[in-house]
Enzyme design. Structure first.
Site, short mmCIF file in Angstrom:
data_model
loop_
_atom_site.label_atom_id
_atom_site.label_comp_id
_atom_site.label_asym_id
_atom_site.label_seq_id
_atom_site.Cartn_x
_atom_site.Cartn_y
_atom_site.Cartn_z
N ASN A 33 30.13 44.81 29.26
CA ASN A 33 31.38 45.38 29.79
C ASN A 33 32.20 44.40 30.63
O ASN A 33 33.38 44.62 30.85
CB ASN A 33 31.11 46.67 30.57
N HIS A 35 32.79 41.22 29.69
CA HIS A 35 33.66 40.64 28.66
C HIS A 35 34.74 41.65 28.24
O HIS A 35 35.91 41.30 28.06
CB HIS A 35 32.87 40.27 27.40
N GLU A 146 36.03 35.97 37.00
CA GLU A 146 35.72 35.33 38.28
C GLU A 146 34.23 35.19 38.51
O GLU A 146 33.80 34.53 39.44
CB GLU A 146 36.31 36.16 39.44
N GLN A 151 34.33 27.74 37.07
CA GLN A 151 34.89 27.53 35.73
C GLN A 151 36.40 27.81 35.71
O GLN A 151 37.16 27.09 35.07
CB GLN A 151 34.17 28.44 34.73
#
Ligand code: AMP
Length: 279
Positions: A33, A35, A146, A151
């Site tokens: 969930n 993604h 986040e 990244q």
């Protein structure tokens, strides 16, 4: 929803659509969930939502981590369809890397700390694949979680370096009921480890109450000590950093945007999480 494996086919499809706004969500699959929250936002904010599912070998510094990385392409497609995704791009390794990649990036002090320090070459690999995916999809907006705080900073730096006309949108961390940050790697935990791993989010949350009472050094020390005495856990790092520069800070007054970032092994599985202290 259409599933595409070839870059040329993807580009032909997208050119044909002449969409005003293409949104893009890059993933390594084994979707959860977290993604899907990115995909749903992408669907809402664009005419076309493209999601990629590709386990990128160049960002794995640990070969066994790459080998055991979960792969669930059919379930991924079902979840993406349900979320309203228009295009799933699922290339092979040879499609993305027809020859050895020579793109080399340098992110200076953004990549010498935390994940960059503990996973040499990781962010170069991330920038290689994300830049190749951006070249293939040519999105207007791209969505990142986040959960992978460093990244996002690296991707923003890459976009700036390469002058990509792409808006980078950072989305909040989605958590399991226990507080554990959702991650594809969570499926590799035993049931007992998964229960214990909830400690990570609990400790981070509790530590936010220290902002006025304790110094940064005391807070770091307290967080690290909460994992002592249980050999399920092995700490890579816990750092409290400026949320933009990612450099460690010494005092709560040093920045208006302060984030705590953790990487800890639970058994053999390395988990990361982070929490905002300020900003
Ligand atoms: P991955 O498949 O792990 O490479 O992740 C693909 C994207 O999903 C990255 O931008 C991640 O930061 C994001 N993501 C992964 N887990 C979560 C989560 N729990 N909440 C929000 N975003 C996430």
């Amino acid at each position: 929803m259409i599933v595409i494996e070839k870059i040329a086919e993807l580009q032909a499809y997208l050119n044909d659509k002449k969409a005003k706004s293409i949104g893009f969500v890059p993933t390594m699959g084994a979707l959860h969930n977290g993604h899907i929250s990115l995909v749903k936002r992408c669907v809402e904010e664009n005419n076309i939502c493209v999601a990629s599912v590709f386990v990128n070998p160049t960002q794995f510094n640990d070969k066994s981590d790459l080998e055991r990385y979960p792969r669930t392409p059919e379930a991924d497609c079902a979840m993406l369809q349900e979320a309203g995704c228009d295009v799933v791009f699922m290339p092979t390794v040879s499609e993305m890397y027809p020859e050895e990649d020579t793109r080399q990036f340098s992110f200076g002090s953004l990549e010498t700390v935390m994940e960059g320090k503990y996973r040499p070459g990781h962010f170069n690999g991330v920038a290689q694949i994300v830049s190749k995916l951006f070249d293939a999809v040519m999105p207007h907006k791209a969505y990142f979680g986040e959960k992978d705080f460093q990244q996002v900073a690296i991707i923003r730096a890459m976009v700036k370096q390469l002058n990509y006309p792409i808006e980078i949108i950072a989305c909040p961390i989605i958590r399991e009921e226990s507080g554990l940050a959702m991650s594809s790697r969570n499926t590799l935990l035993t049931e007992e480890q998964r229960k214990k791993a909830a400690l990570i989010a609990q400790v981070l949350t509790k530590s936010t109450t220290f902002v006025r009472e304790k110094t940064i050094a005391e807070t770091i020390d307290w967080v690290i000590r909460q994992f002592d005495g249980d050999d399920t856990f092995r700490m890579d790092y816990y750092e409290i950093v400026d949320g933009d520069s990612l450099q460690p800070i010494n005092s709560w007054e040093d920045s208006q945007f302060i984030v705590g970032c953790i990487a800890v092994y639970c058994g053999k599985i390395r988990l990361i999480d982070n929490i905002h202290y300020k900003g």
